[in-house]
Design a protein around this motif. Structure first.
Motif, PDB file in Angstrom:
ATOM      1  N   GLU A 188      32.915  30.579  43.976  1.00  0.00           N
ATOM      2  CA  GLU A 188      32.754  31.725  44.651  1.00  0.00           C
ATOM      3  C   GLU A 188      34.356  32.555  44.544  1.00  0.00           C
ATOM      4  O   GLU A 188      35.201  31.921  44.714  1.00  0.00           O
ATOM      5  CB  GLU A 188      32.527  31.439  46.040  1.00  0.00           C
ATOM      6  CG  GLU A 188      32.313  32.669  47.157  1.00  0.00           C
ATOM      7  CD  GLU A 188      31.821  32.340  48.559  1.00  0.00           C
ATOM      8  OE1 GLU A 188      30.687  33.143  48.805  1.00  0.00           O
ATOM      9  OE2 GLU A 188      32.267  31.525  49.058  1.00  0.00           O
ATOM     10  N   ILE A 189      34.170  33.670  44.594  1.00  0.00           N
ATOM     11  CA  ILE A 189      35.231  34.603  44.337  1.00  0.00           C
ATOM     12  C   ILE A 189      36.052  34.539  45.752  1.00  0.00           C
ATOM     13  O   ILE A 189      35.694  34.958  46.730  1.00  0.00           O
ATOM     14  CB  ILE A 189      34.945  36.247  43.888  1.00  0.00           C
ATOM     15  CG1 ILE A 189      34.268  36.160  42.583  1.00  0.00           C
ATOM     16  CG2 ILE A 189      36.286  36.722  43.980  1.00  0.00           C
ATOM     17  CD1 ILE A 189      33.849  37.292  42.248  1.00  0.00           C
ATOM     18  N   ASN A 190      37.252  34.351  45.637  1.00  0.00           N
ATOM     19  CA  ASN A 190      38.117  34.218  46.854  1.00  0.00           C
ATOM     20  C   ASN A 190      38.948  35.157  46.836  1.00  0.00           C
ATOM     21  O   ASN A 190      39.476  35.989  47.876  1.00  0.00           O
ATOM     22  CB  ASN A 190      38.870  33.026  46.924  1.00  0.00           C
ATOM     23  CG  ASN A 190      39.853  32.744  48.235  1.00  0.00           C
ATOM     24  OD1 ASN A 190      40.137  33.852  48.745  1.00  0.00           O
ATOM     25  ND2 ASN A 190      40.171  31.672  48.332  1.00  0.00           N
ATOM     26  N   PHE A 191      39.531  36.023  45.622  1.00  0.00           N
ATOM     27  CA  PHE A 191      40.709  36.851  45.400  1.00  0.00           C
ATOM     28  C   PHE A 191      40.423  37.726  44.037  1.00  0.00           C
ATOM     29  O   PHE A 191      40.104  36.779  43.184  1.00  0.00           O
ATOM     30  CB  PHE A 191      42.118  36.420  45.788  1.00  0.00           C
ATOM     31  CG  PHE A 191      42.901  37.573  46.383  1.00  0.00           C
ATOM     32  CD1 PHE A 191      42.942  37.930  47.646  1.00  0.00           C
ATOM     33  CD2 PHE A 191      43.756  37.834  45.338  1.00  0.00           C
ATOM     34  CE1 PHE A 191      43.990  38.991  47.647  1.00  0.00           C
ATOM     35  CE2 PHE A 191      44.707  38.710  45.728  1.00  0.00           C
ATOM     36  CZ  PHE A 191      44.752  39.215  47.036  1.00  0.00           C
ATOM     37  N   VAL A 192      40.616  38.816  43.992  1.00  0.00           N
ATOM     38  CA  VAL A 192      40.588  39.592  43.081  1.00  0.00           C
ATOM     39  C   VAL A 192      42.200  39.829  42.664  1.00  0.00           C
ATOM     40  O   VAL A 192      42.800  40.404  43.561  1.00  0.00           O
ATOM     41  CB  VAL A 192      39.861  40.830  42.707  1.00  0.00           C
ATOM     42  CG1 VAL A 192      39.870  41.721  41.719  1.00  0.00           C
ATOM     43  CG2 VAL A 192      38.386  40.887  43.496  1.00  0.00           C
ATOM     44  N   LEU A 193      42.542  39.468  41.165  1.00  0.00           N
ATOM     45  CA  LEU A 193      43.931  39.657  40.778  1.00  0.00           C
ATOM     46  C   LEU A 193      43.925  40.937  40.266  1.00  0.00           C
ATOM     47  O   LEU A 193      43.547  41.013  39.049  1.00  0.00           O
ATOM     48  CB  LEU A 193      44.346  38.543  39.970  1.00  0.00           C
ATOM     49  CG  LEU A 193      44.354  37.022  40.832  1.00  0.00           C
ATOM     50  CD1 LEU A 193      44.454  35.810  39.839  1.00  0.00           C
ATOM     51  CD2 LEU A 193      45.060  37.031  42.029  1.00  0.00           C
ATOM     52  N   TYR A 194      45.042  41.838  40.566  1.00  0.00           N
ATOM     53  CA  TYR A 194      45.269  43.030  39.675  1.00  0.00           C
ATOM     54  C   TYR A 194      46.503  43.019  39.365  1.00  0.00           C
ATOM     55  O   TYR A 194      47.240  41.829  39.217  1.00  0.00           O
ATOM     56  CB  TYR A 194      45.243  44.399  40.809  1.00  0.00           C
ATOM     57  CG  TYR A 194      44.008  44.508  41.334  1.00  0.00           C
ATOM     58  CD1 TYR A 194      43.114  45.072  40.639  1.00  0.00           C
ATOM     59  CD2 TYR A 194      43.618  44.230  42.702  1.00  0.00           C
ATOM     60  CE1 TYR A 194      41.883  45.593  40.949  1.00  0.00           C
ATOM     61  CE2 TYR A 194      42.442  44.553  43.113  1.00  0.00           C
ATOM     62  CZ  TYR A 194      41.363  45.246  42.300  1.00  0.00           C
ATOM     63  OH  TYR A 194      40.037  45.563  42.716  1.00  0.00           O
ATOM     64  N   ILE A 233      34.579  44.582  40.120  1.00  0.00           N
ATOM     65  CA  ILE A 233      35.081  43.983  38.975  1.00  0.00           C
ATOM     66  C   ILE A 233      34.641  44.345  37.981  1.00  0.00           C
ATOM     67  O   ILE A 233      33.110  44.328  37.541  1.00  0.00           O
ATOM     68  CB  ILE A 233      34.808  42.566  39.462  1.00  0.00           C
ATOM     69  CG1 ILE A 233      35.360  42.104  40.893  1.00  0.00           C
ATOM     70  CG2 ILE A 233      35.178  41.501  38.387  1.00  0.00           C
ATOM     71  CD1 ILE A 233      34.677  40.643  41.575  1.00  0.00           C
ATOM     72  N   LYS A 234      35.474  44.383  36.722  1.00  0.00           N
ATOM     73  CA  LYS A 234      34.724  44.639  35.534  1.00  0.00           C
ATOM     74  C   LYS A 234      35.357  43.591  34.493  1.00  0.00           C
ATOM     75  O   LYS A 234      35.987  42.658  34.827  1.00  0.00           O
ATOM     76  CB  LYS A 234      35.442  45.974  35.157  1.00  0.00           C
ATOM     77  CG  LYS A 234      37.191  46.057  35.128  1.00  0.00           C
ATOM     78  CD  LYS A 234      37.193  47.476  34.692  1.00  0.00           C
ATOM     79  CE  LYS A 234      38.948  47.635  34.669  1.00  0.00           C
ATOM     80  NZ  LYS A 234      39.519  47.125  35.938  1.00  0.00           N
ATOM     81  N   ARG A 235      34.819  43.774  33.320  1.00  0.00           N
ATOM     82  CA  ARG A 235      35.040  42.668  32.291  1.00  0.00           C
ATOM     83  C   ARG A 235      36.443  42.828  31.841  1.00  0.00           C
ATOM     84  O   ARG A 235      37.360  43.860  31.904  1.00  0.00           O
ATOM     85  CB  ARG A 235      34.285  43.068  30.984  1.00  0.00           C
ATOM     86  CG  ARG A 235      34.337  42.052  29.637  1.00  0.00           C
ATOM     87  CD  ARG A 235      33.644  42.540  28.857  1.00  0.00           C
ATOM     88  NE  ARG A 235      32.514  43.311  28.811  1.00  0.00           N
ATOM     89  CZ  ARG A 235      32.094  44.570  28.490  1.00  0.00           C
ATOM     90  NH1 ARG A 235      32.833  44.884  27.255  1.00  0.00           N
ATOM     91  NH2 ARG A 235      30.880  45.030  28.766  1.00  0.00           N
ATOM     92  N   GLY A 236      37.342  41.495  31.887  1.00  0.00           N
ATOM     93  CA  GLY A 236      38.678  41.349  31.641  1.00  0.00           C
ATOM     94  C   GLY A 236      39.664  41.160  32.857  1.00  0.00           C
ATOM     95  O   GLY A 236      40.705  40.984  32.611  1.00  0.00           O
ATOM     96  N   ASP A 237      38.915  41.641  33.915  1.00  0.00           N
ATOM     97  CA  ASP A 237      39.670  41.217  35.325  1.00  0.00           C
ATOM     98  C   ASP A 237      39.980  39.770  35.622  1.00  0.00           C
ATOM     99  O   ASP A 237      39.228  38.677  34.920  1.00  0.00           O
ATOM    100  CB  ASP A 237      38.821  41.817  36.512  1.00  0.00           C
ATOM    101  CG  ASP A 237      39.236  43.423  36.428  1.00  0.00           C
ATOM    102  OD1 ASP A 237      39.997  43.896  35.925  1.00  0.00           O
ATOM    103  OD2 ASP A 237      38.494  44.117  37.334  1.00  0.00           O
ATOM    104  N   PHE A 238      40.793  39.516  36.383  1.00  0.00           N
ATOM    105  CA  PHE A 238      41.063  38.119  36.701  1.00  0.00           C
ATOM    106  C   PHE A 238      40.842  37.947  37.984  1.00  0.00           C
ATOM    107  O   PHE A 238      40.949  38.719  38.883  1.00  0.00           O
ATOM    108  CB  PHE A 238      42.621  37.678  36.184  1.00  0.00           C
ATOM    109  CG  PHE A 238      42.941  37.839  34.959  1.00  0.00           C
ATOM    110  CD1 PHE A 238      42.757  36.647  34.094  1.00  0.00           C
ATOM    111  CD2 PHE A 238      43.511  38.780  34.362  1.00  0.00           C
ATOM    112  CE1 PHE A 238      42.964  36.864  32.847  1.00  0.00           C
ATOM    113  CE2 PHE A 238      43.780  38.835  33.033  1.00  0.00           C
ATOM    114  CZ  PHE A 238      43.681  37.885  32.156  1.00  0.00           C
ATOM    115  N   LEU A 239      40.518  36.642  38.498  1.00  0.00           N
ATOM    116  CA  LEU A 239      39.915  36.321  39.852  1.00  0.00           C
ATOM    117  C   LEU A 239      40.367  35.059  40.050  1.00  0.00           C
ATOM    118  O   LEU A 239      40.697  34.052  39.384  1.00  0.00           O
ATOM    119  CB  LEU A 239      38.433  36.157  39.897  1.00  0.00           C
ATOM    120  CG  LEU A 239      37.458  37.331  39.228  1.00  0.00           C
ATOM    121  CD1 LEU A 239      36.163  36.977  39.165  1.00  0.00           C
ATOM    122  CD2 LEU A 239      37.819  38.544  40.224  1.00  0.00           C
TER     123      LEU A 239
END
Length: 177
Positions: free
Chosen positions: A83-89, A63-69
């Motif tokens: 807590e992170i459930n999913f990483v949105l691409y 995960i990097k700066r600017g990503d959505f979670l």
């Protein structure tokens, strides 16, 4: 299950599944990573807090700066509130926008966060298309952009550098005579 098989399943789940946030879940944007698998995030309303990365994502998903979670709230948390459930691409974001579930506060940000060189390049491409010139390359909007590095605004066109080289060589020829 071996570690490699587990990693493969986690990556496949993140890349291929499309999720819809439940009523208690939130979509947030990553602002930074202070360490220890913690990430500083901001909600659509502007609230900032820390989220933790679950062990299944550690060393598998970056995960990097600017990503959505997509995050689940933690009730007992004082500093770490979710807590992170999913990483949105990008594909997930497009899907959520199409479904009408994307927060309006995040909709206008990508255009504002583009560095000026990217904006000017986009304008040049638009002008080239409107003037009837054919474009040699395809649309690069889906390429990875490293948001952790600042882009230098010191780009030179190849025409200018060729002219400079010609003038330098002609000056050297005159000096030799």
């Amino acid at each position: 299950m071996s570690q490699a098989t587990k990693r493969k399943h986690v990556v496949k789940e993140v890349l291929e599944d499309y999720v819809v946030p439940s009523p208690q879940q939130q979509i947030v944007r990553v602002l930074g990573t202070p360490g220890n698998n913690l990430h500083e995030v901001e909600t659509a309303e502007g609230t900032r807090f820390l989220v933790s990365m679950p062990t299944k994502f550690r060393k598998n998903i970056w995960i990097k700066r600017g990503d959505f979670l997509l995050v689940d709230p933690i009730e007992e948390g004082e500093k770490v509130k979710a807590e992170i459930n999913f990483v949105l691409y990008k594909d997930h974001v497009r899907y959520l926008k199409k479904e009408g579930l994307w927060p309006e506060a995040f909709s206008s940000d990508p255009a504002e966060s583009q560095p000026s060189t990217e904006i000017s390049r986009d304008r040049k491409q638009t002008v080239a298309r409107s003037s009837g010139e054919e474009e040699d390359s395809e649309d690069d909007s889906d390429l990875f952009v490293n948001t952790n590095r600042l882009r230098c605004g010191c780009t030179e066109s190849t025409d200018d550098s060729e002219e400079e080289e010609e003038s330098v060589t002609s000056d050297q020829d005159e000096e030799e005579k």
